[in-house]
Design an enzyme around this catalytic site. Structure first.
Site, mmCIF file in Angstrom:
data_model
loop_
_atom_site.group_PDB
_atom_site.id
_atom_site.type_symbol
_atom_site.label_atom_id
_atom_site.label_comp_id
_atom_site.label_asym_id
_atom_site.label_seq_id
_atom_site.Cartn_x
_atom_site.Cartn_y
_atom_site.Cartn_z
ATOM 1 C CD GLN A 23 -9.598 1.424 0.981
ATOM 2 O OE1 GLN A 23 -9.012 0.387 0.758
ATOM 3 N NE2 GLN A 23 -10.061 2.188 0.013
ATOM 4 C CD GLU A 75 -11.012 4.271 -5.307
ATOM 5 O OE1 GLU A 75 -9.935 4.127 -5.886
ATOM 6 O OE2 GLU A 75 -11.344 3.576 -4.309
ATOM 7 C CG ASP A 132 -17.010 -4.064 -6.303
ATOM 8 O OD1 ASP A 132 -15.980 -4.108 -7.015
ATOM 9 O OD2 ASP A 132 -17.325 -4.958 -5.501
ATOM 10 C CG ASP A 140 -3.969 2.437 -10.156
ATOM 11 O OD1 ASP A 140 -3.277 1.858 -9.305
ATOM 12 O OD2 ASP A 140 -3.914 3.658 -10.367
ATOM 13 N N PRO A 187 -11.457 -4.970 -0.343
ATOM 14 C CG PRO A 187 -11.310 -2.632 -0.434
ATOM 15 C CD PRO A 187 -11.057 -3.799 0.467
HETATM 16 N N1 SAM Z 1 -0.764 2.381 -6.854
HETATM 17 C C1 SAM Z 1 -1.403 1.630 -5.861
HETATM 18 C C2 SAM Z 1 -0.772 0.343 -5.478
HETATM 19 O O1 SAM Z 1 -0.502 -0.522 -6.328
HETATM 20 O O2 SAM Z 1 -0.549 0.166 -4.280
HETATM 21 C C3 SAM Z 1 -2.875 1.527 -6.087
HETATM 22 C C4 SAM Z 1 -3.422 2.855 -5.754
HETATM 23 S S1 SAM Z 1 -5.102 3.146 -5.844
HETATM 24 C C5 SAM Z 1 -5.240 4.248 -4.485
HETATM 25 C C6 SAM Z 1 -5.951 1.657 -5.416
HETATM 26 C C7 SAM Z 1 -7.428 1.896 -5.254
HETATM 27 O O3 SAM Z 1 -8.173 0.740 -5.608
HETATM 28 C C8 SAM Z 1 -7.867 2.246 -3.830
HETATM 29 O O4 SAM Z 1 -8.216 3.595 -3.764
HETATM 30 C C9 SAM Z 1 -9.055 1.321 -3.556
HETATM 31 O O5 SAM Z 1 -10.107 1.963 -2.870
HETATM 32 C C10 SAM Z 1 -9.433 0.904 -4.964
HETATM 33 N N2 SAM Z 1 -10.181 -0.365 -5.029
HETATM 34 C C11 SAM Z 1 -9.952 -1.493 -4.329
HETATM 35 N N3 SAM Z 1 -10.882 -2.418 -4.640
HETATM 36 C C12 SAM Z 1 -11.704 -1.866 -5.566
HETATM 37 C C13 SAM Z 1 -12.846 -2.328 -6.269
HETATM 38 N N4 SAM Z 1 -13.330 -3.556 -6.066
HETATM 39 N N5 SAM Z 1 -13.441 -1.485 -7.153
HETATM 40 C C14 SAM Z 1 -12.963 -0.227 -7.364
HETATM 41 N N6 SAM Z 1 -11.884 0.255 -6.702
HETATM 42 C C15 SAM Z 1 -11.263 -0.543 -5.823
#
Ligand code: SAM
Length: 283
Positions: free
Chosen positions: A31, A106, A137, A156, A163
């Protein structure tokens, strides 16, 4: 020249913040990652042009995603955070001395690195000795996790596109159920009910979780920088009802200073507006 960050909430609605500086812009394998600085919201992190956290209102989201389950089951010892790369959820979990292990999975290391560099208010506890960081993942991580190996799973995540998509699937929720202990709790961020495109996803996620967990509830918070400002969370458990089993005394005896969460809002957050109840009840 004025610099404005503008985000599309729907095809017909945009949200803008006047910014002072564009502090970081990068493209990871997953991203685009940006950090801005603004007078009103302080620094904020966006992914693919969508707001993740701002220094000014992150406490609302992180309080509500962490303290609601922790005040329901004070015996949570092993916590898993999926996503959460900014670190805010880990920061709130780390305030409980009773928690022995916090694993965070993450997918995108760039989010963690950038948060450490620019959003210290969130990333400040990622080096706590109980925290283990995994860059992979979350869907695969949970598939490979042992039965009943966590007491709390917090999803979260970003929205169910890119992703984040797999984190809203039935297979994923089935794995969460298997990996949680008998008194385990799953909490996930559940989009806004206000705009139809987001509400559809919220409803789909909720139906899937309800078909797996015996106790499921939806709760809400006011988060000014997320689409519409009205945000939902999902609560699912094998054993605990978040209202009947709320352990007010145990939580209040910890004397944690919180800015949004308190024992009254714990209950109030589950009192949903009628249109949201109707949405959740319709087939
Ligand atoms: N508070 C935020 C919101 O609701 O908008 C979420 C914040 S946090 C930064 C979300 C994180 O989820 C991102 O850093 C993203 O890279 C991660 N993410 C997305 N898909 C994922 C997956 N399949 N496995 C692990 N992390 C993932």
């Amino acid at each position: 020249m004025e610099l404005w960050y503008t985000e599309e909430w729907t095809d017909n609605v945009r949200f803008s913040i006047k910014t002072d500086r564009h502090l970081f812009s990068g493209k990871s394998e997953f991203q685009t990652v940006d950090v801005f600085e603004s007078k009103e919201y302080g620094r904020f992190l966006t992914l693919d042009g969508l707001m993740m956290v701002t220094e000014k209102d992150e406490f609302i989201y992180h309080d509500m995603i962490v303290h609601v389950p922790m005040a329901t089951n004070p015996n949570i010892k092993r916590a898993l955070v999926i996503g959460g790369g900014d670190g805010g959820t880990v920061r709130e979990l780390s305030r409980y001395s009773t928690i022995e292990k916090i694993d965070m999975v993450e997918i995108d290391k760039m989010v963690v690195d950038v948060s450490r560099d620019y959003i210290d208010i969130c990333a400040c506890k990622l080096d706590d000795s109980r925290v283990n960081l995994y860059y992979e993942d979350g869907v695969a991580f949970i598939k490979n996790s042992k039965d009943k190996s966590y007491d709390l799973i917090i999803v979260d995540s970003t929205d169910p596109v890119g992703p984040g998509e797999g984190l809203f699937s039935v297979d994923f929720y089935n794995d969460c159920y298997r990996v949680l202990s008998d008194d385990g709790i799953l909490v996930n961020q559940n989009e806004t009910p206000y705009f139809e495109s987001y509400a559809r996803e919220m409803k789909r996620a909720n139906n899937k979780i309800s078909s797996i967990f015996p106790i499921t509830k939806v709760y809400q918070a006011h988060i000014p920088t997320y689409p519409s400002g009205h945000w939902l969370f999902g609560f699912a458990s094998k054993k605990f009802d978040p209202i009947k089993d709320q352990n007010r005394e145990a939580w209040e005896s910890l004397n944690l200073k919180t800015k949004y969460y308190n024992s009254d809002i714990h209950v109030g957050a589950f009192m949903l507006p009628q249109y949201v109840k109707d949405m959740l009840n319709e087939d």
